[in-house]
Every structure is written in structure tokens, then in C-alpha cells.
Design a protein around this motif. Structure first.
Motif, short mmCIF file in Angstrom:
data_model
loop_
_atom_site.label_atom_id
_atom_site.label_comp_id
_atom_site.label_asym_id
_atom_site.label_seq_id
_atom_site.Cartn_x
_atom_site.Cartn_y
_atom_site.Cartn_z
N UNK A 19 42.81 49.98 26.27
CA UNK A 19 42.91 50.29 27.70
C UNK A 19 42.64 49.04 28.53
N UNK A 20 41.63 48.28 28.15
CA UNK A 20 41.29 47.05 28.89
C UNK A 20 42.45 46.05 28.80
N UNK A 21 43.00 45.85 27.60
CA UNK A 21 44.11 44.90 27.45
C UNK A 21 45.33 45.35 28.23
N UNK A 22 45.70 46.63 28.12
CA UNK A 22 46.89 47.11 28.84
C UNK A 22 46.70 47.01 30.34
N UNK A 23 45.51 47.33 30.83
CA UNK A 23 45.25 47.22 32.27
C UNK A 23 45.38 45.77 32.72
N UNK A 24 44.91 44.85 31.91
CA UNK A 24 45.04 43.43 32.25
C UNK A 24 46.49 42.98 32.29
N UNK A 25 47.27 43.38 31.30
CA UNK A 25 48.69 42.99 31.29
C UNK A 25 49.43 43.61 32.46
N UNK A 26 49.19 44.89 32.73
CA UNK A 26 49.88 45.56 33.84
C UNK A 26 49.47 44.94 35.17
N UNK A 27 48.17 44.66 35.33
CA UNK A 27 47.70 44.04 36.57
C UNK A 27 48.32 42.68 36.79
N UNK A 28 48.39 41.87 35.72
CA UNK A 28 49.01 40.55 35.83
C UNK A 28 50.48 40.66 36.20
N UNK A 29 51.19 41.61 35.60
CA UNK A 29 52.61 41.79 35.91
C UNK A 29 52.80 42.21 37.36
N UNK A 30 51.95 43.12 37.85
CA UNK A 30 52.08 43.58 39.24
C UNK A 30 51.83 42.43 40.21
N UNK A 31 50.80 41.62 39.95
CA UNK A 31 50.50 40.48 40.82
C UNK A 31 51.65 39.47 40.79
N UNK A 32 52.19 39.20 39.60
CA UNK A 32 53.29 38.25 39.48
C UNK A 32 54.52 38.74 40.22
N UNK A 33 54.84 40.03 40.10
CA UNK A 33 56.00 40.58 40.80
C UNK A 33 55.79 40.51 42.30
N UNK A 34 54.58 40.84 42.76
CA UNK A 34 54.29 40.79 44.20
C UNK A 34 54.45 39.36 44.72
N UNK A 35 53.93 38.38 43.98
CA UNK A 35 54.06 36.98 44.41
C UNK A 35 55.53 36.55 44.45
N UNK A 36 56.30 36.95 43.45
CA UNK A 36 57.71 36.58 43.43
C UNK A 36 58.47 37.21 44.60
#
Length: 46
Positions: A19-36
Motif C-alpha cells: 500500500x505504501x509503495x503503490x501510494x508513492x507511485x500513484x502520488x508521484x504520477x499525479x504530481x508529474x501529470x499536474x506539472x506537465x
């Protein structure tokens, strides 16, 4: 600690790791998409 308590903590510990790993990956993807999207980056077509 009883064996039941030990079993419960072991299950909680091992189930929290994915759960911790998946939350980290999803959070990173959301932040990257928002920045793009904020910077207006477009996909290149070749």
C-alpha cells in the motif's frame, strides 16, 4: 504477546508495504501529470 497478536501485526505489516509503495507511485504520477499540464507540455508525434 500472544500468537494471535503476533499474527495480526505480521499481517498488518506485510499488507502495509504494498500500500505504501503503490501510494508513492500513484502520488508521484499525479504530481508529474499536474506539472506537465501546468507547463503546457505536449506529446510529440513523429
Amino acid at each position: 504477546m500472544s500468537s494471535l497478536e503476533s499474527l495480526i501485526w505480521t499481517v498488518l505489516g506485510y499488507s502495509s508495504m504494498p500500500v505504501i509503495f503503490l501510494t508513492g507511485f500513484i502520488g508521484t504520477a499525479v504530481v508529474a501529470i499536474a506539472l506537465l499540464k501546468m507547463t503546457g507540455a505536449e506529446a510529440k508525434e513523429e
